[in-house]
Design an enzyme around this catalytic site. Structure first.
Site, PDB file in Angstrom:
ATOM      1  N   SER A 202       3.263   0.513   1.041  1.00 45.75           N
ATOM      2  CA  SER A 202       2.155  -0.071   0.127  1.00 45.75           C
ATOM      3  C   SER A 202       1.478  -0.853   1.075  1.00 45.75           C
ATOM      4  O   SER A 202       1.124  -0.385   2.368  1.00 45.75           O
ATOM      5  CB  SER A 202       3.097  -1.217  -0.277  1.00 45.75           C
ATOM      6  OG  SER A 202       3.371  -1.608   0.285  1.00 45.75           O
ATOM      7  N   LYS A 203       0.053  -1.081   0.270  1.00 43.31           N
ATOM      8  CA  LYS A 203      -0.943  -1.674   0.837  1.00 43.31           C
ATOM      9  C   LYS A 203      -0.445  -2.813   1.759  1.00 43.31           C
ATOM     10  O   LYS A 203      -1.511  -2.768   3.583  1.00 43.31           O
ATOM     11  CB  LYS A 203      -1.828  -2.474   0.258  1.00 43.31           C
ATOM     12  CG  LYS A 203      -2.038  -1.860  -0.883  1.00 43.31           C
ATOM     13  CD  LYS A 203      -3.764  -2.263  -1.620  1.00 43.31           C
ATOM     14  CE  LYS A 203      -4.327  -1.721  -2.003  1.00 43.31           C
ATOM     15  NZ  LYS A 203      -5.302  -1.968  -3.898  1.00 43.31           N
ATOM     16  N   ARG A 204       0.126  -3.256   1.894  1.00 43.65           N
ATOM     17  CA  ARG A 204       1.023  -4.611   2.051  1.00 43.65           C
ATOM     18  C   ARG A 204       1.610  -4.003   4.006  1.00 43.65           C
ATOM     19  O   ARG A 204       1.164  -4.796   4.969  1.00 43.65           O
ATOM     20  CB  ARG A 204       2.136  -5.019   1.604  1.00 43.65           C
ATOM     21  CG  ARG A 204       2.893  -5.935   2.144  1.00 43.65           C
ATOM     22  CD  ARG A 204       4.063  -6.848   1.358  1.00 43.65           C
ATOM     23  NE  ARG A 204       5.048  -5.592   1.563  1.00 43.65           N
ATOM     24  CZ  ARG A 204       5.949  -5.444   2.154  1.00 43.65           C
ATOM     25  NH1 ARG A 204       6.265  -6.152   2.891  1.00 43.65           N
ATOM     26  NH2 ARG A 204       7.293  -4.608   1.946  1.00 43.65           N
ATOM     27  N   GLY A 206      -0.276  -1.619   5.144  1.00 45.43           N
ATOM     28  CA  GLY A 206      -1.473  -0.724   5.853  1.00 45.43           C
ATOM     29  C   GLY A 206      -2.410   0.590   4.971  1.00 45.43           C
ATOM     30  O   GLY A 206      -2.930   1.133   5.521  1.00 45.43           O
TER      31      GLY A 206
END
Ligand code: GLU
Length: 424
Positions: A202-204, A206
């Protein structure tokens, strides 16, 4: 056999790491076998549609140089075709309508299986686990399974290369092939990409949209290289490969059967490797393209050799070189970090020493003079040169001092030391 593959993203947002890797594997495969790649936009799920996503898909693929041969074909332009094929199954008595939707009657016994090209293993599903399923919704749009199969058939797709995350759709799709009596393409389901903690990416972690990597200063060659290695091991064992080398070496049989791990630090490292190994002219070009509305634009050339081994991303160039283009803001706390007792005196002497140097400054003389001054002032060499660094840049970290001064110019250097002195 002429190889025909497709990349069929749904326009639901930015193209992510996983989708781009799928596109890349399709691209490598099709270029290797000199086939055709179809770009198809699967936009029949209007609830999930994001208008900007279409352009983001084109821009992402174009930036990376993942060219397609046919399309983009929009499924929303082909609704008449899907209707026609729905009718065909209705006429055959293989589907039924209920609550405005159309369902395929599934076979409830036996198994649905195929030999997947990844790992060359048989995958089977018990048919009793597959209930009748919707192929056409009451809103007048076909569902993914159905439009996808009709298109793959009509577009004469020979190899369906896609993520393992949608493998549960495959038995349903095979049932559709069999309902139509169509020949089935080869399937290759690529293992998923996980985060370093093995959770869903996920975005977390990167893993943002591909165009965000561009904005963040990653270069496309490094990104493609890194993505290719997420699940593929080139037979040569080489780690740094150009797109051409990847095409040359690529085969589906070398795709790993276990999931891949996305590690942003590894990508950053690889990006740094690409930058380090680039010709100066090429890096200059990339930076010039990357820097929008930046005072460095057009003035990058002399700085390239100073930063090339010190940046991992194009964006790292900005904080490292800002002082070349803008007057430093002096911060007493930074001067204090140097722990120089008589700061005023030290800077005054620094200024005098600089003014007494022959111009253009010469490295050996510069070094000698300041080593001498540091002895006179009872400073360590580090304190001495850090003082000059802070005076010309306002920062504790810059590219090598003397080279930076050469780029800055003698007059500007003297001027900045004066200003630093006034700031005390
Ligand atoms: N539109 C589907 C997706 O984006 C395509 C899957 C497939 O390749 O069949 O997940």
């Amino acid at each position: 056999m002429d190889v025909r593959v497709r990349f069929p993203p749904s326009p639901t947002g930015n193209l992510h790491v996983g989708s781009v890797r799928t596109a890349l594997f399709n691209f490598l495969f099709v270029r290797k076998y000199k086939g055709k790649l179809i770009l198809r936009i699967e936009d029949t799920d209007k609830k999930r549609e994001v208008k900007e996503a279409y352009q983001a898909i084109y821009d992402s693929l174009k930036w990376l140089g993942l060219s397609w041969d046919e399309g983009p074909i929009l499924q929303s332009d082909r609704l008449d075709i899907y209707k026609e094929y729905e009718k065909m199954l209705l006429d055959k008595g293989l589907v039924y309508e209920q609550d405005g939707a159309t369902y395929l009657k599934t076979v409830k016994s036996g198994q649905t299986k195929w030999i997947d090209l990844i790992g060359k293993k048989e995958i089977s599903f018990n048919n009793e686990t597959i209930d009748d399923f919707v192929i056409y919704k009451s809103d007048g749009f076909p569902v993914y399974h159905f439009a996808n199969v009709v298109d793959d058939h009509l577009m004469e797709v020979t190899h369906v290369i896609r993520g393992e995350d949608i493998m549960s759709s495959t038995p349903k799709q095979l049932m559709l092939y069999s309902a139509f009596g169509w020949e089935v393409p080869e399937f290759a389901h690529i293992p998923v990409i996980l985060a370093t903690d093995r959770s869903k990416l996920s975005k977390r972690h990167g893993a943002v949209g591909i165009l965000d990597f561009k904005k963040d200063g990653y270069i496309k060659e490094a990104l493609l290289n890194y993505l290719a290695l997420l699940g593929w091991t080139p037979p040569s064992g080489q780690e740094i490969l150009s797109l051409e080398e990847m095409i040359e070496e690529f085969d589906l049989s070398d795709i790993n059967t276990s999931s891949a791990i996305f590690d942003i630090r590894k990508l950053e490292w690889m990006n740094g490797e690409y930058i380090r190994n680039m010709q100066d002219e090429e890096l200059e070009e990339k930076l010039d393209e990357f820097l929008v509305d930046h005072p460095a634009k057009g003035k990058i050339k002399p700085i390239i050799p100073l930063v090339k081994t010190r940046i991992k991303k194009l964006s790292d160039f900005i904080p490292l070189t800002n002082f070349f283009f803008t007057k430093p803001e002096y911060d007493m706390q930074i001067f204090n970090r140097l722990e120089i007792g008589e700061l005023n005196e030290a800077l005054t002497k620094t200024l005098e020493t600089l003014q007494n140097l022959q111009q253009p400054f010469e490295a050996a003389e510069f070094e000698q003079s300041f080593k001498k001054l540091s002895e006179d002032l009872k400073l360590s060499n580090t304190q001495m040169f850090q003082l000059i660094r802070v005076a010309i840049s306002g920062q504790l970290v810059t590219p090598p001092l003397f080279e930076s001064i050469r780029v800055l110019g003698e007059d500007e250097t003297v001027k900045r030391v004066k200003e630093a002195l006034h700031s005390l």
